[in-house]
Design a protein around this motif. Structure first.
Motif, PDB file in Angstrom:
ATOM      1  N   GLN A  54      11.657 -12.713   0.992  1.00 33.89           N
ATOM      2  CA  GLN A  54      11.105 -12.642   2.466  1.00 33.89           C
ATOM      3  C   GLN A  54      10.280 -11.224   2.540  1.00 33.89           C
ATOM      4  OE1 GLN A  54      14.292 -12.457   5.335  1.00 33.89           O
ATOM      5  NE2 GLN A  54      13.078 -11.837   7.067  1.00 33.89           N
ATOM      6  N   PHE A  55      11.057 -10.297   1.696  1.00 35.16           N
ATOM      7  CA  PHE A  55      10.117  -9.091   1.575  1.00 35.16           C
ATOM      8  C   PHE A  55       9.869  -8.718   0.437  1.00 35.16           C
ATOM      9  CE2 PHE A  55      13.129  -6.939   5.218  1.00 35.16           C
ATOM     10  CZ  PHE A  55      12.886  -7.782   6.173  1.00 35.16           C
ATOM     11  N   THR A  56       8.826  -7.851   0.479  1.00 35.42           N
ATOM     12  CA  THR A  56       7.889  -7.335  -0.813  1.00 35.42           C
ATOM     13  C   THR A  56       7.595  -6.140  -0.893  1.00 35.42           C
ATOM     14  OG1 THR A  56       7.216  -9.400  -0.905  1.00 35.42           O
ATOM     15  CG2 THR A  56       6.080  -7.674  -2.330  1.00 35.42           C
ATOM     16  N   VAL A  57       8.279  -5.446  -1.792  1.00 30.68           N
ATOM     17  CA  VAL A  57       7.873  -3.702  -1.931  1.00 30.68           C
ATOM     18  C   VAL A  57       6.721  -3.643  -2.849  1.00 30.68           C
ATOM     19  CG1 VAL A  57       8.856  -1.537  -2.582  1.00 30.68           C
ATOM     20  CG2 VAL A  57      10.357  -3.229  -1.606  1.00 30.68           C
ATOM     21  N   SER A  58       5.838  -2.876  -2.527  1.00 31.81           N
ATOM     22  CA  SER A  58       4.501  -2.714  -3.319  1.00 31.81           C
ATOM     23  C   SER A  58       4.391  -1.147  -3.045  1.00 31.81           C
ATOM     24  CB  SER A  58       3.529  -3.496  -2.980  1.00 31.81           C
ATOM     25  OG  SER A  58       3.140  -3.173  -1.779  1.00 31.81           O
ATOM     26  N   ARG A  59       3.639  -0.783  -4.266  1.00 37.01           N
ATOM     27  CA  ARG A  59       3.117   0.744  -4.096  1.00 37.01           C
ATOM     28  C   ARG A  59       1.704   0.857  -4.572  1.00 37.01           C
ATOM     29  NH1 ARG A  59       7.525   3.834  -7.555  1.00 37.01           N
ATOM     30  NH2 ARG A  59       6.093   5.589  -6.914  1.00 37.01           N
ATOM     31  N   ASP A  60       1.226   2.216  -4.216  1.00 40.25           N
ATOM     32  CA  ASP A  60      -0.262   2.493  -4.612  1.00 40.25           C
ATOM     33  C   ASP A  60      -0.110   3.912  -4.784  1.00 40.25           C
ATOM     34  OD1 ASP A  60      -2.853   3.506  -4.985  1.00 40.25           O
ATOM     35  OD2 ASP A  60      -3.627   2.106  -3.235  1.00 40.25           O
ATOM     36  N   ASN A  61       0.234   4.120  -6.345  1.00 42.77           N
ATOM     37  CA  ASN A  61       0.322   5.555  -6.832  1.00 42.77           C
ATOM     38  C   ASN A  61      -1.001   6.373  -6.407  1.00 42.77           C
ATOM     39  OD1 ASN A  61       3.050   5.367  -7.528  1.00 42.77           O
ATOM     40  ND2 ASN A  61       2.523   4.678  -9.375  1.00 42.77           N
ATOM     41  N   ALA A  62      -2.156   5.849  -6.330  1.00 40.22           N
ATOM     42  CA  ALA A  62      -3.366   6.713  -6.032  1.00 40.22           C
ATOM     43  C   ALA A  62      -3.305   7.123  -4.906  1.00 40.22           C
ATOM     44  CB  ALA A  62      -4.428   5.912  -6.323  1.00 40.22           C
ATOM     45  N   LYS A  63      -2.642   6.421  -3.689  1.00 35.39           N
ATOM     46  CA  LYS A  63      -2.454   7.004  -2.399  1.00 35.39           C
ATOM     47  C   LYS A  63      -1.240   7.601  -2.055  1.00 35.39           C
ATOM     48  CE  LYS A  63      -5.663   3.404  -0.410  1.00 35.39           C
ATOM     49  NZ  LYS A  63      -5.899   2.452   0.433  1.00 35.39           N
TER      50      LYS A  63
END
Length: 121
Positions: A66-75
């Protein structure tokens, strides 16, 4: 490290929200980033965590799929995408940075201030 969670608000059941957690002060690209939530009258509980590179994530059984964790290390930012929201997802959501990919709140070093998510039925 300072963490600023945002994106909370009012959503209808079945809807979606995306929370953001922006880090400042130093990079969090070498930290695991976790999300926790605390519903009224309840203890803080683990939601999800993503490793430093974004290649691995773990979720609480209650939100898996149901939930998804993501990341943008550049930001220097981490996200929590919440789909198919239910009234029981209503809580204050916190992001946290830590050295380990764990579900245990005490292992995290830095915490954001929280953002309120309210899901109406």
């Amino acid at each position: 490290v300072q963490l600023q969670a945002s994106g909370g608000g009012l959503a209808q059941a079945g809807g979606s929200l995306r929370l953001s957690c922006a880090a400042s002060g130093r990079t969090v690209s070498n930290y695991a980033m976790g999300w926790f939530r605390q519903a009224p009258g309840k203890d803080r509980e683990f939601v999800g965590v993503i490793n430093w590179s974004g290649s691995s994530a773990n979720y609480a059984e209650s939100v898996k799929g149901q939930f998804t964790v993501s990341r943008d290390n550049a930001k220097n930012t981490v996200y929590l995408l919440m789909n198919s929201l239910k009234p029981e997802d209503t809580a204050v959501y916190y992001c946290a940075a830590g050295r380990w990919l764990t579900t245990v709140a005490a292992t995290y070093d830095y915490w954001g201030q929280g953002t309120l998510v309210t899901v109406s039925s």
